[in-house]
Write an enzyme that holds these catalytic residues in place. Structure first.
Site, short mmCIF file in Angstrom:
data_model
loop_
_atom_site.label_atom_id
_atom_site.label_comp_id
_atom_site.label_asym_id
_atom_site.label_seq_id
_atom_site.Cartn_x
_atom_site.Cartn_y
_atom_site.Cartn_z
N HIS A 177 1.02 -1.06 0.07
CA HIS A 177 -0.06 -0.16 0.15
C HIS A 177 0.69 1.36 -0.20
CE1 HIS A 177 -3.83 -2.05 0.87
NE2 HIS A 177 -3.14 -2.95 1.17
N ASN A 209 -0.25 -12.60 8.12
CA ASN A 209 0.45 -11.45 7.09
C ASN A 209 -0.14 -10.03 7.14
OD1 ASN A 209 0.03 -14.10 4.97
ND2 ASN A 209 1.80 -13.27 5.23
N ASP A 216 -6.76 -12.86 -2.20
CA ASP A 216 -6.29 -11.60 -1.96
C ASP A 216 -5.65 -11.26 -3.41
OD1 ASP A 216 -5.39 -9.15 -1.33
OD2 ASP A 216 -3.85 -10.12 0.00
N ALA A 262 3.02 -8.73 -2.80
CA ALA A 262 1.84 -7.69 -3.37
C ALA A 262 0.54 -8.56 -3.72
CB ALA A 262 2.51 -6.78 -4.15
#
Length: 386
Positions: free
Chosen positions: A146, A224, A278, A313
């Site tokens: 992010h 995570n 994700d 990522a």
């Protein structure tokens, strides 16, 4: 895309919730499960033109629900309606029939626009459950992929603006609970019917417990983007394990979490682990260079990392692969793995009453799997998708 003929799937090994049946059948009329049973009773009252599928003793399970998905097929949910269509098609081919579209941290105005776009798509496409805001109320040190320049503390005005833009379609939001404004934001989101997730956070055990006490009910991709378990500093994972109403998201791609730890989580939080992807744009696509929000990401051998820091990522995972790995590598029973893709995420996002089971009156979402847990066919809202 969605049409609603009567559909019969028979001679299946059914796994739905806590139910397991052999020689099972289900019937779909319109977008709902209208009947279910065993044997040959499915032949009674069959209308002309009905689609009849012989499962031939293959596994039939409810459609998968992904409560945390950023992209796939080369596209990302942040990129608008056409890209979202690509994302959905990529994951539907792997059994995902309902998706919560996740947005990475961005400027507030950009997030407001993206929430509005997802709200419109949610109204049109039953396969979209709404939005997940993964940011901007995250911790700098545990930010992962992010943009640090866009992280911020929560304030009432921004919370209200986000809720208004989503128009009731914000399903979950990830918050670091240790920062100023977070406690109030958690309460405001929970009161608005949004599932609050603790994640991308440096929080300690007491602060995580306080957040869960305020109504936070999800742990974003457990292990995570947070402190791990230490015997004198148990951290947010143990706080989630101790809180019976909390769902633990798990990215079971063999990269984010070791198979042994995945198995431990299933054993320690029975019925509360949700297998998520994700996934970013490279899921069901190709290695290469991508944008994740404002950050450049390189995907090599299916592993996505930011160029700037090397941080993981997101993933290139699909939910059928998560299922296979859970059963074949993590020691999770098939039934428990199916629940982690169906009933658990359905409950976590407030849809336990009509999603995640092949019960009469529930959504006609189903996946037919071969003996190696690969997808043979997919139905969503009563229509054959794959």
């Amino acid at each position: 895309m969605y049409s609603h003929p009567t559909t019969i799937i028979h001679s299946a090994r059914l796994s739905s919730g806590s139910l397991t049946q052999t020689d099972a059948w289900v019937r779909f009329d319109d977008d709902r499960v209208s009947a279910r049973g065993t044997g040959d009773a499915w032949r009674t009252g069959l209308p002309p033109g009905a689609a009849v599928v012989d499962a031939a003793d293959r596994a039939l399970v409810p459609g998968f629900i992904d409560m945390h998905c950023h992209g796939g097929g080369g596209a990302a949910a942040d990129e608008g309606a056409e890209a979202i269509g690509t994302v959905l098609r990529a994951h539907r081919a792997h059994g995902t029939t309902r998706t919560v579209l996740s947005l990475v941290t961005a400027a507030t105005d950009a997030l407001l626009g993206r929430l509005g776009s997802i709200a419109r798509i949610t109204a049109e496409d039953p396969g979209v459950l709404g939005a997940h805001l993964e940011g901007p109320f995250l911790d700098h040190d545990f930010r992962g992929a992010h943009d640090p320049s866009l992280l911020r503390e929560a304030d009432d005005a921004t919370v209200d603006a986000l809720l208004e833009a989503a128009g009731g379609t914000l399903r979950q939001i990830t918050i670091a609970p240790e920062h100023p404004g977070a406690a109030s934001a958690i309460t405001r989101f929970v009161d608005a019917g949004v599932a609050v997730a603790v994640g991308h956070s440096g929080t300690d055990y007491p602060t995580a417990m306080e957040a869960f006490g305020r109504g936070a009910s999800i742990l974003t991709h457990a292990f995570n983007g947070m402190r791990g378990i230490h015997h004198r500093a148990p951290g947010p994972v143990v706080a989630a394990l101790r809180s019976d109403h909390v769902t633990l998201e798990m990215i079971n791609d063999g990269v984010h979490v070791h198979p042994g730890v995945v198995g431990l989580a299933f054993a320690s939080a029975r019925g509360r682990v949700a297998l998520i992807t994700d996934a970013m744009a490279a899921a069901d696509y190709a290695d290469g260079t991508y944008q994740l929000g404002t950050l450049e990401v390189v995907v090599s051998e299916g592993i996505a990392r930011t160029v700037s820091t090397g941080s993981i990522a997101g993933s290139t995972l699909t939910q059928d692969a998560a299922l296979r790995r859970a059963v074949l590598e993590c020691g999770v029973s098939f039934g428990d793995a199916v629940k982690a893709l169906t009933t658990v995420p359905a409950a976590a996002v407030g849809r336990a009453h009509d999603l995640g089971r092949l019960d009469v009156g529930f959504a006609a979402d189903a996946v037919l799997l071969d003996s190696n847990f690969h997808v043979d066919a997919v139905w969503g809202a009563g229509s054959r998708l794959v």
